[in-house]
Design a protein around this motif. Sequence first.
Motif, mmCIF file in Angstrom:
data_model
loop_
_atom_site.group_PDB
_atom_site.id
_atom_site.type_symbol
_atom_site.label_atom_id
_atom_site.label_comp_id
_atom_site.label_asym_id
_atom_site.label_seq_id
_atom_site.Cartn_x
_atom_site.Cartn_y
_atom_site.Cartn_z
ATOM 1 N N GLU A 172 0.815 -1.217 0.000
ATOM 2 C CA GLU A 172 0.000 0.000 0.000
ATOM 3 C C GLU A 172 0.850 1.269 0.000
ATOM 4 O O GLU A 172 0.350 2.364 -0.302
ATOM 5 C CB GLU A 172 -0.935 0.009 1.218
ATOM 6 C CG GLU A 172 -2.059 -1.019 1.175
ATOM 7 C CD GLU A 172 -1.596 -2.436 1.480
ATOM 8 O OE1 GLU A 172 -2.358 -3.383 1.217
ATOM 9 O OE2 GLU A 172 -0.456 -2.605 1.977
ATOM 10 N N ASN A 175 0.915 3.946 -2.922
ATOM 11 C CA ASN A 175 0.084 5.148 -2.921
ATOM 12 C C ASN A 175 0.790 6.314 -2.233
ATOM 13 O O ASN A 175 0.621 7.471 -2.630
ATOM 14 C CB ASN A 175 -1.256 4.884 -2.232
ATOM 15 C CG ASN A 175 -2.272 4.272 -3.184
ATOM 16 O OD1 ASN A 175 -2.024 4.140 -4.378
ATOM 17 N ND2 ASN A 175 -3.406 3.892 -2.662
ATOM 18 N N ILE A 201 -3.372 6.622 -8.344
ATOM 19 C CA ILE A 201 -3.895 6.288 -7.016
ATOM 20 C C ILE A 201 -5.343 5.840 -7.123
ATOM 21 O O ILE A 201 -5.745 4.827 -6.543
ATOM 22 C CB ILE A 201 -3.797 7.500 -6.068
ATOM 23 C CG1 ILE A 201 -2.336 7.873 -5.816
ATOM 24 C CG2 ILE A 201 -4.504 7.208 -4.737
ATOM 25 C CD1 ILE A 201 -2.148 9.205 -5.127
ATOM 26 N N ALA A 202 -6.130 6.591 -7.894
ATOM 27 C CA ALA A 202 -7.547 6.265 -8.067
ATOM 28 C C ALA A 202 -7.715 4.888 -8.697
ATOM 29 O O ALA A 202 -8.551 4.083 -8.273
ATOM 30 C CB ALA A 202 -8.225 7.329 -8.923
ATOM 31 N N ASN A 204 -5.547 2.466 -8.617
ATOM 32 C CA ASN A 204 -5.057 1.440 -7.701
ATOM 33 C C ASN A 204 -6.151 0.944 -6.763
ATOM 34 O O ASN A 204 -6.078 -0.166 -6.243
ATOM 35 C CB ASN A 204 -3.893 1.980 -6.863
ATOM 36 C CG ASN A 204 -2.582 1.991 -7.625
ATOM 37 O OD1 ASN A 204 -2.480 1.413 -8.693
ATOM 38 N ND2 ASN A 204 -1.581 2.663 -7.090
ATOM 39 N N SER A 205 -7.158 1.786 -6.538
ATOM 40 C CA SER A 205 -8.243 1.386 -5.636
ATOM 41 C C SER A 205 -9.130 0.320 -6.254
ATOM 42 O O SER A 205 -9.870 -0.357 -5.568
ATOM 43 C CB SER A 205 -9.107 2.595 -5.276
ATOM 44 O OG SER A 205 -9.928 2.965 -6.378
ATOM 45 N N SER A 240 -12.551 2.557 -0.240
ATOM 46 C CA SER A 240 -11.188 2.902 -0.675
ATOM 47 C C SER A 240 -10.729 4.157 0.068
ATOM 48 O O SER A 240 -10.298 5.127 -0.556
ATOM 49 C CB SER A 240 -11.150 3.144 -2.190
ATOM 50 O OG SER A 240 -11.561 2.007 -2.910
ATOM 51 N N CYS A 243 -7.665 6.355 -0.723
ATOM 52 C CA CYS A 243 -7.633 7.114 -1.977
ATOM 53 C C CYS A 243 -8.492 8.372 -1.933
ATOM 54 O O CYS A 243 -8.570 9.104 -2.931
ATOM 55 C CB CYS A 243 -8.116 6.232 -3.128
ATOM 56 S SG CYS A 243 -7.176 4.716 -3.344
ATOM 57 N N ALA A 246 -7.204 11.800 -3.160
ATOM 58 C CA ALA A 246 -6.860 11.814 -4.587
ATOM 59 C C ALA A 246 -8.074 12.216 -5.425
ATOM 60 O O ALA A 246 -7.956 13.004 -6.377
ATOM 61 C CB ALA A 246 -6.355 10.440 -5.018
ATOM 62 N N TYR A 247 -9.240 11.694 -5.078
ATOM 63 C CA TYR A 247 -10.457 12.005 -5.844
ATOM 64 C C TYR A 247 -10.843 13.476 -5.701
ATOM 65 O O TYR A 247 -11.204 14.134 -6.684
ATOM 66 C CB TYR A 247 -11.602 11.112 -5.385
ATOM 67 C CG TYR A 247 -11.488 9.690 -5.873
ATOM 68 C CD1 TYR A 247 -11.687 9.386 -7.216
ATOM 69 C CD2 TYR A 247 -11.164 8.655 -5.001
ATOM 70 C CE1 TYR A 247 -11.586 8.083 -7.676
ATOM 71 C CE2 TYR A 247 -11.054 7.346 -5.456
ATOM 72 C CZ TYR A 247 -11.258 7.066 -6.793
ATOM 73 O OH TYR A 247 -11.149 5.794 -7.253
#
Length: 367
Positions: A172, A175, A201-202, A204-205, A240, A243, A246-247
């Motif tokens: 992890e 990230n 990152i997004a 990877n979720s 998630s 993350c 990141a969003y």
Amino acid sequence: MKKICLILSILTISLTSVFAKAALQSGESWMILQRAEQEFDNNNFSEAMRYAQDAVAKRKHESESESKILTNAVTPYQVRRVGDLIPDVLKVLEERQEYSAMDIIKKWTGKYGNEYFEDSIAKLREFINSRKDYPEAYILIAKIYRIEGEFSMAQDYLEKARKTSSLLEVPEMENDILFIIADIAEYTHDVPTQEKALLLIAKNSGDFSNETLKQALIRTSKSKKEDNSSKFFKMYRINSIACLNAYYKLSKIYDSSKKYEEAYITNLYGVLIAFTHLNSLLEERESDYQFTDLKTFFKTVSRYSDMVKWCNDNSFWEGFYNIYAYGTKCGYQRFPKDVIIVMSNSCPELYWKNAAQKCVEEAGLSK
């Protein structure tokens, strides 16, 4: 006499420090990195850098040493003739009393299992050779360079860490690498690099790559059915939490560049992730709790000061507000309006409640 005692005391302390450091450097690479992290936490950045670089050098030495021992042990014909399977090779090595090589093999198969190496000595040797890199140490070095304003050097080490991320003890942490890359890119106004890192990152979720889910969220957002907001949050969950930021950052990038559809969906993912997290906490704290509607959800969250603080610290209310702000820019009707009306009546954070009320009044929405 006092002067002599003082000099002897200083020499003793200095020698103790030198021997302590020498003992540490003769230890395993992870021990040296642990010391580097302690120095970093204590804001001793020059010492942290020294130990981190020592850890990199030590990790390379460990890899090369193990590789040499294992290569020398498995090269003889008597070993090669039994094939590549780890159990067969171990049997021959025991007969030949190659105990150091056996210890190396058992060390890694004990940690990861034979299956990780496909029961192959060749695969195990490839793994040991790859361990010349130390991504955790690269991350720490990058953090120090970032603090010192050496952004180019920081990015170089982060890229090294990213390329060798398969070696991370905690996967992890990949990230973490991407978040630091994104933070530096944001600071230096390098929007393309920031967006690329945040998208990784997004993705990877796992959820952002799910086109079926994404289209379902948009389709529900476009619906004009009554009380769509409560039905929406009954239907969808995204686990998630790592993350989340990141969003939200992606949504601001897309809003600034007038890519409103992208801004809307990335913000909505962030809201759903935060909502899922909070809803799970409520289910743990209240045995009879079950989500029914947004108004009740907001009211229940407001009972817990730590959850309200978490919402403030993690842009939860702003995310909800932006469902309306971005949604109306996309031409969505019922869902964004339902959300902003609930916020205007029930949001426990006064600033965002007032902001929502202003939207309701300006749009002439019915409460």
